[in-house]
Design a protein around this motif. Structure first.
Motif, PDB file in Angstrom:
ATOM      1  N   ALA A 134       0.815  -1.211   0.000  1.00 42.40           N
ATOM      2  CA  ALA A 134       0.000   0.000   0.000  1.00 42.40           C
ATOM      3  C   ALA A 134       0.850   1.264   0.000  1.00 42.40           C
ATOM      4  N   GLN A 135       2.155   1.154   0.240  1.00 45.13           N
ATOM      5  CA  GLN A 135       3.023   2.321   0.248  1.00 45.13           C
ATOM      6  C   GLN A 135       3.368   2.713  -1.171  1.00 45.13           C
ATOM      7  N   ARG A 136       3.415   4.013  -1.420  1.00 41.80           N
ATOM      8  CA  ARG A 136       3.723   4.500  -2.764  1.00 41.80           C
ATOM      9  C   ARG A 136       5.157   4.957  -2.827  1.00 41.80           C
ATOM     10  N   GLN A 137       5.756   4.752  -3.960  1.00 39.93           N
ATOM     11  CA  GLN A 137       7.103   5.225  -4.231  1.00 39.93           C
ATOM     12  C   GLN A 137       6.995   6.498  -5.038  1.00 39.93           C
ATOM     13  N   GLY A 138       7.086   7.654  -4.403  1.00 39.19           N
ATOM     14  CA  GLY A 138       7.010   8.912  -5.128  1.00 39.19           C
ATOM     15  C   GLY A 138       5.580   9.293  -5.449  1.00 39.19           C
ATOM     16  N   PRO A 139       5.402  10.495  -5.977  1.00 36.04           N
ATOM     17  CA  PRO A 139       4.049  10.967  -6.277  1.00 36.04           C
ATOM     18  C   PRO A 139       3.466  10.256  -7.500  1.00 36.04           C
ATOM     19  N   VAL A 140       2.186  10.022  -7.445  1.00 36.71           N
ATOM     20  CA  VAL A 140       1.477   9.435  -8.577  1.00 36.71           C
ATOM     21  C   VAL A 140       0.612  10.533  -9.176  1.00 36.71           C
ATOM     22  N   VAL A 141       0.816  10.817 -10.439  1.00 45.67           N
ATOM     23  CA  VAL A 141       0.062  11.869 -11.109  1.00 45.67           C
ATOM     24  C   VAL A 141      -1.049  11.219 -11.906  1.00 45.67           C
ATOM     25  N   VAL A 142      -2.270  11.616 -11.612  1.00 45.36           N
ATOM     26  CA  VAL A 142      -3.433  11.121 -12.352  1.00 45.36           C
ATOM     27  C   VAL A 142      -4.021  12.313 -13.091  1.00 45.36           C
ATOM     28  N   PRO A 143      -4.033  12.261 -14.423  1.00 45.74           N
ATOM     29  CA  PRO A 143      -4.587  13.390 -15.164  1.00 45.74           C
ATOM     30  C   PRO A 143      -6.077  13.557 -14.889  1.00 45.74           C
ATOM     31  N   ALA A 144      -6.568  14.719 -15.243  1.00 44.41           N
ATOM     32  CA  ALA A 144      -8.006  14.962 -15.131  1.00 44.41           C
ATOM     33  C   ALA A 144      -8.739  13.834 -15.861  1.00 44.41           C
ATOM     34  N   PRO A 145      -9.922  13.458 -15.376  1.00 43.49           N
ATOM     35  CA  PRO A 145     -10.631  12.344 -16.004  1.00 43.49           C
ATOM     36  C   PRO A 145     -10.829  12.497 -17.508  1.00 43.49           C
ATOM     37  N   ARG A 146     -10.949  13.714 -17.949  1.00 42.10           N
ATOM     38  CA  ARG A 146     -11.183  13.945 -19.374  1.00 42.10           C
ATOM     39  C   ARG A 146     -10.690  15.336 -19.715  1.00 42.10           C
ATOM     40  N   GLY A 147     -10.112  15.474 -20.881  1.00 40.63           N
ATOM     41  CA  GLY A 147      -9.642  16.794 -21.262  1.00 40.63           C
ATOM     42  C   GLY A 147      -9.481  16.915 -22.762  1.00 40.63           C
ATOM     43  N   ARG A 148      -9.380  18.159 -23.195  1.00 44.83           N
ATOM     44  CA  ARG A 148      -9.193  18.413 -24.611  1.00 44.83           C
ATOM     45  C   ARG A 148      -8.448  19.722 -24.763  1.00 44.83           C
ATOM     46  N   THR A 149      -7.474  19.718 -25.625  1.00 47.40           N
ATOM     47  CA  THR A 149      -6.742  20.920 -25.974  1.00 47.40           C
ATOM     48  C   THR A 149      -6.796  21.040 -27.486  1.00 47.40           C
ATOM     49  N   VAL A 150      -7.212  22.183 -27.968  1.00 46.90           N
ATOM     50  CA  VAL A 150      -7.332  22.381 -29.405  1.00 46.90           C
ATOM     51  C   VAL A 150      -6.630  23.682 -29.779  1.00 46.90           C
ATOM     52  N   TRP A 151      -5.704  23.588 -30.707  1.00 50.16           N
ATOM     53  CA  TRP A 151      -5.064  24.740 -31.317  1.00 50.16           C
ATOM     54  C   TRP A 151      -5.305  24.616 -32.817  1.00 50.16           C
ATOM     55  N   PRO A 152      -5.105  25.660 -33.571  1.00 46.07           N
ATOM     56  CA  PRO A 152      -5.254  25.525 -35.022  1.00 46.07           C
ATOM     57  C   PRO A 152      -4.338  24.421 -35.557  1.00 46.07           C
ATOM     58  N   GLY A 153      -4.921  23.422 -36.158  1.00 47.90           N
ATOM     59  CA  GLY A 153      -4.144  22.327 -36.744  1.00 47.90           C
ATOM     60  C   GLY A 153      -3.718  21.255 -35.772  1.00 47.90           C
ATOM     61  N   LEU A 154      -4.117  21.355 -34.492  1.00 46.67           N
ATOM     62  CA  LEU A 154      -3.712  20.356 -33.497  1.00 46.67           C
ATOM     63  C   LEU A 154      -4.863  20.066 -32.551  1.00 46.67           C
ATOM     64  N   ARG A 155      -5.034  18.794 -32.250  1.00 45.18           N
ATOM     65  CA  ARG A 155      -6.076  18.379 -31.299  1.00 45.18           C
ATOM     66  C   ARG A 155      -5.484  17.311 -30.389  1.00 45.18           C
ATOM     67  N   LEU A 156      -5.610  17.501 -29.089  1.00 41.15           N
ATOM     68  CA  LEU A 156      -5.121  16.551 -28.087  1.00 41.15           C
ATOM     69  C   LEU A 156      -6.267  16.258 -27.136  1.00 41.15           C
ATOM     70  N   GLU A 157      -6.638  14.996 -27.027  1.00 38.07           N
ATOM     71  CA  GLU A 157      -7.722  14.596 -26.130  1.00 38.07           C
ATOM     72  C   GLU A 157      -7.246  13.454 -25.256  1.00 38.07           C
ATOM     73  N   TRP A 158      -7.724  13.401 -24.025  1.00 37.22           N
ATOM     74  CA  TRP A 158      -7.374  12.289 -23.155  1.00 37.22           C
ATOM     75  C   TRP A 158      -8.543  11.945 -22.255  1.00 37.22           C
ATOM     76  N   GLU A 159      -8.534  10.706 -21.796  1.00 33.17           N
ATOM     77  CA  GLU A 159      -9.574  10.206 -20.919  1.00 33.17           C
ATOM     78  C   GLU A 159      -8.943   9.185 -19.989  1.00 33.17           C
ATOM     79  N   THR A 160      -9.334   9.209 -18.734  1.00 28.23           N
ATOM     80  CA  THR A 160      -8.810   8.280 -17.739  1.00 28.23           C
ATOM     81  C   THR A 160      -9.900   7.291 -17.361  1.00 28.23           C
ATOM     82  N   HIS A 161      -9.543   6.010 -17.356  1.00 25.22           N
ATOM     83  CA  HIS A 161     -10.466   4.946 -16.981  1.00 25.22           C
ATOM     84  C   HIS A 161      -9.915   4.245 -15.748  1.00 25.22           C
ATOM     85  N   ALA A 162     -10.765   3.975 -14.786  1.00 20.72           N
ATOM     86  CA  ALA A 162     -10.342   3.242 -13.591  1.00 20.72           C
ATOM     87  C   ALA A 162     -10.337   1.744 -13.892  1.00 20.72           C
ATOM     88  N   THR A 163      -9.261   1.077 -13.496  1.00 21.00           N
ATOM     89  CA  THR A 163      -9.167  -0.375 -13.621  1.00 21.00           C
ATOM     90  C   THR A 163      -8.699  -0.935 -12.282  1.00 21.00           C
TER      91      THR A 163
END
Length: 110
Positions: free
Chosen positions: A9-38
């Motif tokens: 149960a002990q963690r080694q260092g910080p665990v970064v969990v991104p926002a559950p869902r996100g989107r970044t859009v610039w002209p000509g670029l699209r970045l989307e992400w989604e986090t699923h629990a397993t």
């Protein structure tokens, strides 16, 4: 007085969990992400589209280092349109602040 946690149960260092869902859009670029629990922890699905190219990455808690290695290898390949800017965007979703090119900074030439 707190009870000690078992080693599993002990963690080694910080665990970064991104926002559950996100989107970044610039002209000509699209970045989307989604986090699923397993059962093994959060799995992040990342989609990047730029200049007519599309990439999809999936990363579980134990796969982060391997994905970062793959991003670095792809960004270093002159025949791959994914560059260090793209690789850094994907790495930032995973909580990595800096992804340093092994071949030195600068744009790719095709």
């Amino acid at each position: 007085m707190s009870t000690p946690q078992p080693k599993s149960a002990q963690r080694q260092g910080p665990v970064v969990v991104p926002a559950p869902r996100g989107r970044t859009v610039w002209p000509g670029l699209r970045l989307e992400w989604e986090t699923h629990a397993t059962a093994d922890g959060p799995v992040v699905s990342i989609a990047l589209a730029r200049a007519g190219n599309r990439w999809r990455f999936s990363c579980g808690p134990r796969d982060k280092d391997r994905l970062l290695q793959t991003l670095a290898e792809l960004a270093d390949r002159p025949d791959c349109p994914l560059d260090w800017f793209d690789a850094t965007l994907v790495a930032r979703v995973l909580g990595v602040k800096v992804l340093v090119p092994r071949s030195g900074p600068g744009p790719k030439t095709a």
